[in-house]
Each structure stands twice: as C-alpha cells, then as structure tokens.
Scaffold this active site. Structure first.
Site, PDB file in Angstrom:
ATOM      1  N   ASP A  26      19.179  31.944   3.490  1.00 33.71           N
ATOM      2  CA  ASP A  26      19.642  33.280   3.142  1.00 33.71           C
ATOM      3  C   ASP A  26      19.312  34.211   4.306  1.00 33.71           C
ATOM      4  O   ASP A  26      18.374  33.956   5.057  1.00 33.71           O
ATOM      5  CB  ASP A  26      18.931  33.735   1.858  1.00 33.71           C
ATOM      6  CG  ASP A  26      19.346  35.127   1.437  1.00 33.71           C
ATOM      7  OD1 ASP A  26      20.548  35.423   1.509  1.00 33.71           O
ATOM      8  OD2 ASP A  26      18.467  35.914   1.051  1.00 33.71           O
ATOM      9  N   ASP A  72      -6.748  -4.030   3.600  1.00 35.83           N
ATOM     10  CA  ASP A  72      -5.571  -3.201   3.851  1.00 35.83           C
ATOM     11  C   ASP A  72      -5.743  -1.785   3.310  1.00 35.83           C
ATOM     12  O   ASP A  72      -5.314  -0.817   3.930  1.00 35.83           O
ATOM     13  CB  ASP A  72      -4.330  -3.828   3.200  1.00 35.83           C
ATOM     14  CG  ASP A  72      -3.937  -5.138   3.873  1.00 35.83           C
ATOM     15  OD1 ASP A  72      -4.458  -5.400   4.961  1.00 35.83           O
ATOM     16  OD2 ASP A  72      -3.120  -5.870   3.291  1.00 35.83           O
ATOM     17  N   ASN A 106      -5.794  -7.273  -0.008  1.00 33.93           N
ATOM     18  CA  ASN A 106      -4.855  -6.156  -0.166  1.00 33.93           C
ATOM     19  C   ASN A 106      -5.546  -4.829  -0.427  1.00 33.93           C
ATOM     20  O   ASN A 106      -5.067  -3.776   0.015  1.00 33.93           O
ATOM     21  CB  ASN A 106      -3.880  -6.453  -1.308  1.00 33.93           C
ATOM     22  CG  ASN A 106      -2.908  -7.574  -0.967  1.00 33.93           C
ATOM     23  OD1 ASN A 106      -2.948  -8.115   0.132  1.00 33.93           O
ATOM     24  ND2 ASN A 106      -2.064  -7.939  -1.912  1.00 33.93           N
ATOM     25  N   VAL A 166       0.962 -11.664  -6.769  1.00 31.18           N
ATOM     26  CA  VAL A 166       0.048 -10.540  -6.543  1.00 31.18           C
ATOM     27  C   VAL A 166      -0.125 -10.290  -5.047  1.00 31.18           C
ATOM     28  O   VAL A 166      -0.177  -9.145  -4.582  1.00 31.18           O
ATOM     29  CB  VAL A 166      -1.320 -10.822  -7.200  1.00 31.18           C
ATOM     30  CG1 VAL A 166      -2.348  -9.787  -6.781  1.00 31.18           C
ATOM     31  CG2 VAL A 166      -1.183 -10.852  -8.713  1.00 31.18           C
ATOM     32  N   ALA A 167      -0.159 -11.389  -4.271  1.00 28.72           N
ATOM     33  CA  ALA A 167      -0.359 -11.254  -2.822  1.00 28.72           C
ATOM     34  C   ALA A 167       0.795 -10.528  -2.155  1.00 28.72           C
ATOM     35  O   ALA A 167       0.598  -9.700  -1.267  1.00 28.72           O
ATOM     36  CB  ALA A 167      -0.517 -12.644  -2.206  1.00 28.72           C
ATOM     37  N   GLU A 218      -0.210  -3.681  -3.244  1.00 29.34           N
ATOM     38  CA  GLU A 218      -0.734  -2.830  -4.322  1.00 29.34           C
ATOM     39  C   GLU A 218      -1.124  -1.434  -3.861  1.00 29.34           C
ATOM     40  O   GLU A 218      -0.995  -0.470  -4.613  1.00 29.34           O
ATOM     41  CB  GLU A 218      -1.957  -3.505  -4.977  1.00 29.34           C
ATOM     42  CG  GLU A 218      -1.656  -4.774  -5.734  1.00 29.34           C
ATOM     43  CD  GLU A 218      -1.673  -6.012  -4.843  1.00 29.34           C
ATOM     44  OE1 GLU A 218      -1.556  -7.110  -5.376  1.00 29.34           O
ATOM     45  OE2 GLU A 218      -1.800  -5.853  -3.613  1.00 29.34           O
TER      46      GLU A 218
END
Length: 878
Positions: free
Chosen positions: A332, A709, A705, A285-286, A290
């Site tokens: 175009d 973070d 996380n 998980v670390a 995430e």
C-alpha cells in the site's frame, strides 16, 4: 446502505430518531439488545485440543506413532518389558507439538498486547443531553457528535457540518482529506470516497465539526463488510510446509518399503519372523528423521526471536520462512511507503525562483509560507513528551509545520498579524480568506487552488506562475496559490465579492505526502535480491506514479494502471500483463485480491503490506501478510501473518533476509539429517542382503537420530547467514528442497556414511578372519558400527555449516553448535563406556584398537567433503 441518496428528513424518519434530542435511553437499550455491540466479529480461536490434533496429523508423525504402537505391542507380546524405544518415540512427537503450539501461543499474546489499546469512546446526544459512551454501545439511530480530531466510531449520515473534512485513507486509500456536506444528496450510486454526506467507521475528523445519525454499526459498517471478506480466503500452506510435507511422505514411504523388503528378505532366509518384524520396525524408525520437524520448529522460532528484536511480530511460525522465498512485495502507498503526512516540498515566489524547502529555506519562500500560515485554522499543541502536534486540515498542517520548522511559530504570527475577520473555505468557492491588522493598515490573505484563484489575480507574474503550476502538477505536487490585498482602512465588507478580487499573487506552494526516508533504500535492496515491489493504492494515478518513480518502483508510465482499467480486464488478460505492471491506482479491496492472486498464478510468492481495513482481504489472500502495528487497524492486524511494530517498510526487507537465512538453515538441517537417515537404510539393507544380519537395533537407531543428529541439529537454526544471501534470486515456490545440488550432496554424504559404517561393522564382526589385530563378534560389530555412525554424523554438522572449508568458518560464529556437538560426543562416549547404558542400548565393551578404528573411520566423511570443497568452487546454499 444508501442513506447518502436520501434527504435528512427521510433518514430521520426511516431510522426513527430525533435530530435534536437523539434517542432516548430505552430505545437505545432495546436496539443494543437486538443488534449487539458495535464491534467486529472475532474469528473463533482453535482450542488446545484442536491445535494438538492438528500437530499430530503430519504424515511423518503418524508413521512415528504407528512405530511407537508396534514397539509397545512387541514389548508386551515378547514379555521383555522394554518400553524405552516406544517411550522415546512418543517423547519426540510430544516435544515437537509442544514447541510449535508454545511458540504460536507467544506470538498471539504479543499481538493481543499490541491490540490492547484504550477503549474508543463516542459523543452522542441521548434524551437531549450530550454524553460520552463506550463506542461499542452505539446503536443505529444514535445522534453522533463529531469534533476535530475525533475517530469516527460508526457509519453515519451527516445532518450538520461546519468546515468538516474527513481523512478516509484507512478505508479508501485516498491520502487527501474529503470535505463533507450534510445537505448533499446523491442522484445515483457513488463510490465511498464521493459520498459527501456520509462518514465511516475508522476514519478521522481532521477539520471542523458536525453531527450525524448512525446508520450502521459493527459488521454492517463499510469496514465491517470488508472484514467479512476475510472469511472468503482460507489459511495458506507455505512453500516450506509443502516441501517438508512432501519430503516427509516420500521418506516415510521409502522407509515402509525398505522395512517390507527387509522383512521379506528375512522370511526367504528363514530368519525368526518376530526378529525380522522388529528389524523392519527399527528400519522404519531409522529412515524417518524424527528430529527434523523439531529442528525446523526451533529454526523458525529463532528466526521469530531475531525478527522481534527488529520490530516484527511473527503471528504464524512458517511466515518468516515464506518471506525468504518472496519474489513480489505488494505494498500500500499511504502510510506504508509514504508517511501519510502532507509536507511542503517546493515554493515559488517570482521569476524562476523555486525553492526546495528540504534543501534550504530562503527569505522569499518563508514570506510566502508565513502569509499562507495566517490563512489557516491549525491548532498547535504539545503532547506529554513536549513534542508539537498539529490539528487541522492536512494541507494547512503542512504549511504551518514548514513555517514552525524554521524560526517562526504560528502563535507569533497570529500576534503580529491579529485576525479580525474571515471567510471560511467552502466547496463552492474552493478558497479561504482571512483579514488581519498590520500596523495601521489591513491585510487580507486568500489561498486556494491556482486554477480557481487565477481569475482573481490582477497583479503578479501570472504567466510564469502558470508554467510553474503545470511543472509542479507533473511532479504530483498539490499546488496552493497564495494571494493578498492591502487596505488602508478596515474593509467595509467581509464578503467574498469584496475581498476576493484584485488580488496580488504572492507565490505557489507545492506539497506532497512524502515517501518514508527508508523506503527507497529498502526497495533498492529488494530489487538486488530479485524481489519486485508493486504499489497498490486508492490514491490518484498521477500522485501514485510520481511517488513510485521517486522510490524507484516505476520506470515508465505504461507500468501504471487505474482501478477502472483493471476492472475491464479479465483474469487471463491480467495474468499476461501483471509482471509488467508496477503501480495500481484507485483500486478497491476486491481489486487488491485479484492482483495478489494473479501474481500467485504466475508462480510468485507474494508478500502484501498495508495498514488499512481496505488492505485486510489482500493481506489474508497473500502468502505473507504484513500489517502495520502503529497505524494498522485491528482488522488488518488480525488478517496478517506479521505485524511491523515500527510501521517501517524497510523491516520487511530485513524479514526477507531473515527468512532466507531460515530456509538456508532448514536446507542445512535436511542435508545433515537425511545424510545419516538414508545411509541407515542402505546399511541395514546391504548388511541383510550380504547375510550379515542387522547392524543396529531400533533403540540404537533412535539414539543416532535423536542425540547424534538432534543435539547438533538444534543449533543449526542459529547459524548466521552466508555472505551474499540478499544478492541471490528468490527461491521459486515450487522448487524442490533438494534443488541446486543439495540432493547430490546428500547422496555423497550418505554413501560415505554407508561405506565407513559397513566397513567398521565388518571388521568388528568378522575381523578375526582377516587379522588377529582385533577381536570380533556380532555384538562388537554392532557396537563399532553404532559408534562410527554416531561420531561421523556428529562431525558432519561442521561440513554442512557452510559451502566453504570447515577451517574457514569460525567456531565462535555459532558457539551453541560447537557446544551441542561436544555434548553429543560426550553422551555417546558415556553410553558406550558405562555398563548400565551399554545394556540399555545393546552395546558391549570394545578394545582400544576398536576405538582407534572408530576414530579413523569417523573422520573419513569430513575428509571426503573437504576434498570436494577444495576441487569445486563454493556454491552458496539458499
């Protein structure tokens, strides 16, 4: 469909209709039931369930979901009932999916609002009566009535025409209107632009009137067939999607490998297997960032909001980032780089006198334009806002507009020189003549192509006019010659033979579909940014090359290629030459796709702009399709990733700048998140190898996380662009996300985090063996390590903001980042101090000395980064 090869009676018989009475209501109803409505098939939209499933198929998300499942299982198996960790993982996954689906839903709603225009109607004759019906109710065999200014609702074989001209640029790319002739019958296969007895859905009547029998509706029309080509190209994966997908897989694999290693290490050390299993899960998980996809989604969404304020609707989130990596813009010409409005550019009257009417208007030039205006059938009206509107042939509209932009109006001229007769333009003579009363005398005015009128002129400086005509032609100007005759009495015959001879040459008018004023500057800006602009058009190569040269796209004639030349080339030959070519003229929709794919095979990221149906397949095949919102057809908009609501080519270059900013901020987010996540792996693995036990629990790592973070990371998407972002070369499509020093920066940051956190953990756990200055225990060690990692990670966001020193970057330039960082610090401090949250996150109270230790260690990574920035010259991030 080959009705253009058949005579009118043959078509009438084949389609079982009446050229005078039209279809009866019963037959029309029956055909409508059999063939369906006259509209294009809409692509089936993904259901909400499918969108959710798609968002959950990301490799990183799958790893998180597995980790959540394991967390729930262990909570049940150990009877501790702590579901907080698993619920937190699930919440992160749900938020990410919701943000992506919600933002794309908003973009689709904006697009639907753009397309919600008035329903098109059609004039038809049914049961002998002219009626107005919904264009979707048209059926094959209907007798269509076409008036000046009407949009053509279906493909039809003309059976009557009167001075009819059709503007077909949306289908063929040809800017000049095409004269139609009902009695024309082709002897062989012809391209659409040369089928003079046919009209096509989506084109416009710009002069005259006519009637036609509907030969195709809906997907069977020529535009429908082009719309069907869109199904041949699937959705493109953007460069950043590829990079992040690859990054997520690599990190997840590293995480799983590290988790397996730690579990095996614990087994060898005779640790409790269940504890080791939980530690391994916490490590997995670390390692997975995430919040990365959430931050990326928010960064893209913020980019979308910024672009919406600059007249661009982003239909798919990653498109704004992909624009940032664009190295080629295929555009175009008609209506995109040019205004799709013919304008008078130069007027010659005699000798060497050539007037550039954009700079000044002389009396001599005005006299030529005034007399030419008399010989036009333009209708001047005003819209609801009082702005003038000009209806009629584009060439004639240009002449009248040039006169009215000065001090005359067509109405005044018509009153001063009342028309008493005319000989309309026809395809055989290729000229038009009108007769006017001028006081007691009479004036006949004739206008047409110079080469056609030259034998008719008996007076005037014909030698000089021939030179000027050639000079105008080389500038890709469409040249109209104006001549006249004076009669003492009213002409006895209103015939071509009598009026169109012994003419006096008055002057030459040179006109062109001018570039958009902002196009040249936008192309130059793109060039400075290392982006190649390529013109792809259905227009003539001479005209296209002249416009391209004026815009700065073309430097020599060898860079231009015609569709016929392109079709003779193999894909291998095209791939060898594509980087040298800048203009493609007289191309088909299939040619456009070939050009786009050839560039892509060379490694280029291609943005394609356009407004017509003929642009739609290439819009879909390109990495980013940019359609025009005002003049763009529904098909083009449906195929595009981005809609320009102001039809402004310069907006694309602004989008590139915003896209580069988005990619720059995503790289900052990767630096910010991975520096911490990679350090977490090393911290746990090194601690286990040293026999210290795990410094963190899984829920502590999730907190790092998500809060430390995540919160500051969310605001990184609002970081303004660094200086010189549009002076750099485009980012290669296959470049690694870690290129240009980012990998080294992450390694240095991860190493500094690992060192300070392990040092804090060691002092917190074994400090008493060294000094009585701090009390020590495993729980204190975990708490100190947790706080050091959290605070240093939060402060790290100020390092990644810029390649310059943090003291040179104003906090006010991104207030939300500062606010989020302060909020994360306050939340962390509260969690560490409050007994309830201490228990929830497996923390303990620590002494003031420990807090001082945490503060000192937390600023070490900032000090290291500042020293690196001081000793090395700043390198702007992408």
């Amino acid at each position: 469909m080959d009705e253009y090869k058949k005579t009118i009676p043959t078509v009438v018989e084949a389609l079982a209709t009446d050229p005078d009475q039209g279809l009866n209501q019963a037959t029309a109803a029956k055909r409508f039931k059999e063939n369906g409505p006259n509209r294009f098939e809409e692509a089936k939209k993904d259901s909400l369930a499918k969108k959710i499933l798609h968002s959950l198929m990301d490799f990183t998300t799958i790893v998180l979901l597995v980790a959540a499942a394991i967390s729930f299982y262990t909570a049940i198996a150990t009877n501790h009932g702590d579901y907080f960790e698993g619920l937190l993982i699930i919440a992160i996954v749900v938020i990410n999916s919701f943000l992506a689906i919600y933002q794309e839903g908003n973009a689709e709603k904006a697009l639907e609002a753009l397309q919600d225009m008035n329903k098109q109607t059609a004039l038809v004759i049914r049961d002998g009566q002219q009626v107005e019906i919904n264009a979707e109710e048209l059926v094959v065999g209907d007798l269509l009535v076409l008036e000046n200014g009407a949009m053509i609702p279906a493909d039809a074989r003309l059976i009557q025409t009167s001075q009819m001209r059709i503007e077909e640029s949306a289908l063929t790319g040809e800017s000049e209107a095409v004269e139609k002739e009902a009695n024309f019958v082709a002897e062989g296969d012809l391209p659409l632009g040369d089928q003079l007895n046919m009209v096509f859905k989506g084109c416009t009547v710009v002069n005259g009137r006519g009637r036609g029998i509907v030969t195709a509706t809906g997907m069977e029309t020529e535009m429908g067939k082009i719309a069907g080509l869109l199904g041949s190209t699937g959705p493109q994966t953007t460069p950043m999607q590829k990079r992040l997908d690859q990054l997520g897989k690599r990190i997840s694999i590293i995480a799983l490998a590290a988790a397996a290693f730690v579990f095996f290490l614990g087994y060898l050390q005779n640790e409790e297997l269940l504890d080791m299993f939980l530690t391994a899960v916490s490590l997995a998980v670390a390692a997975v960032p995430e919040t990365l996809m959430v931050i990326v989604t928010l960064t893209l969404a913020y980019g979308v909001q910024k672009m919406a304020k600059k007249n661009a609707i982003i239909r798919r989130l990653p498109a704004v980032e992909t624009l940032g990596t664009a190295s080629v813009i295929c555009s175009d010409k008609t209506g995109t780089l040019t205004q799709n409005k013919m304008r008078v550019r130069r007027v010659w009257s005699h000798g060497d006198v050539v007037t550039d009417v954009e700079d000044q208007m002389t009396d001599e030039a005005m006299e030529v334009l005034k007399i030419a205006t008399l010989c036009t059938d333009v209708l001047v009206t005003k819209d609801e806002e009082g702005e003038k509107e000009y209806q009629g042939n584009p060439t004639e509209r240009a002449i009248v507009r040039a006169v009215e932009e000065s001090y005359h109006t067509k109405k005044e001229l018509d009153e001063e020189y009342p028309r008493i007769g005319e000989i309309p333009f026809d395809s055989q003579r290729k000229m038009m003549t009108t007769v006017h009363k001028k006081g007691k005398k009479y004036l006949s005015v004739t206008k047409g192509a110079f080469d056609v009128l030259l034998p008719k002129f008996h007076y005037g400086d014909l030698e000089k006019a021939t030179i000027v005509n050639d000079r105008f032609g080389k500038r890709a100007l469409r040249v109209i010659a104006v001549g006249y005759r004076i009669f003492e009495e009213k002409p006895s015959e209103m015939t071509s033979e009598y009026l169109e001879q012994d003419l006096q040459l008055l002057g030459l008018i040179g006109m062109i579909d001018p570039p958009r004023p902002e196009s040249k500057g936008a192309i130059a800006k793109a060039k400075r940014a290392g982006i190649t602009t390529v013109m792809i058009t259905g227009d003539h190569v001479v005209t296209a090359s002249a416009i391209a040269k004026e815009l700065g796209i073309l430097t020599n004639q060898k860079q231009a290629l015609t569709g016929a030349q392109l079709q003779k080339m193999s894909d291998e030959e095209l791939d060898q030459k594509v980087k040298k070519l800048r203009v493609y003229a007289r191309v088909t929709p299939e040619d456009k796709i070939r050009i786009v794919k050839s560039w892509q095979r060379t490694g280029a990221v291609v943005a394609m702009t356009g407004d017509g149906v003929n642009d739609a397949p290439a819009l879909k095949a390109s990495d980013v399709g940019c359609a025009m919102g005002i003049t763009g057809t529904d098909v083009a908009q449906g195929a595009a990733d981005m809609i320009l609501t102001d039809d402004n080519f310069a907006t694309i270059v602004d989008a590139v700048a915003q896209g580069r900013t988005v990619y720059q901020n995503v790289r900052k987010a990767v630096n910010f998140l991975l520096s911490c996540n990679i350090s977490e792996i090393f911290i746990v693995v090194i601690a286990m190898l040293l026999g210290w036990g795990s410094p963190f629990t899984a829920v502590q790592l999730l907190f790092v996380n998500v809060i430390a973070d995540g919160l500051p990371g969310f605001a990184l998407g609002r970081e303004p662009a660094e200086a010189g972002i549009m002076e750099e070369a485009p980012i290669p499509a296959h470049e690694s996300i870690f290129a240009r020093g980012l990998g080294k920066k992450i390694a240095i940051n991860a190493a500094s985090f690992t060192f300070v956190t392990l040092f804090g953990y060691y002092l917190g756990r074994f400090g008493e063996t060294i000094s009585h200055w701090v009390a020590a225990s495993p729980e204190v060690g975990q708490t100190v390590a947790f706080l050091v990692l959290v605070y240093s990670s939060i402060l790290h966001v100020f390092n990644v903001r810029s390649s310059r020193s943090i003291f040179q970057v104003r906090l006010a330039s991104n207030k939300s980042l500062f606010e989020m960082a302060v909020l994360a610090i306050l939340i962390t401090t509260a969690v560490a101090l409050l007994p309830i949250t201490q228990e929830l996150f497996n923390l303990v109270s620590i002494s003031l000395n420990h807090w001082l230790l945490v503060a000192i260690l937390s600023i070490v990574p900032i000090f290291i980064n500042e020293m690196i920035k001081f000793h090395f010259s700043p390198e702007e991030e992408a």
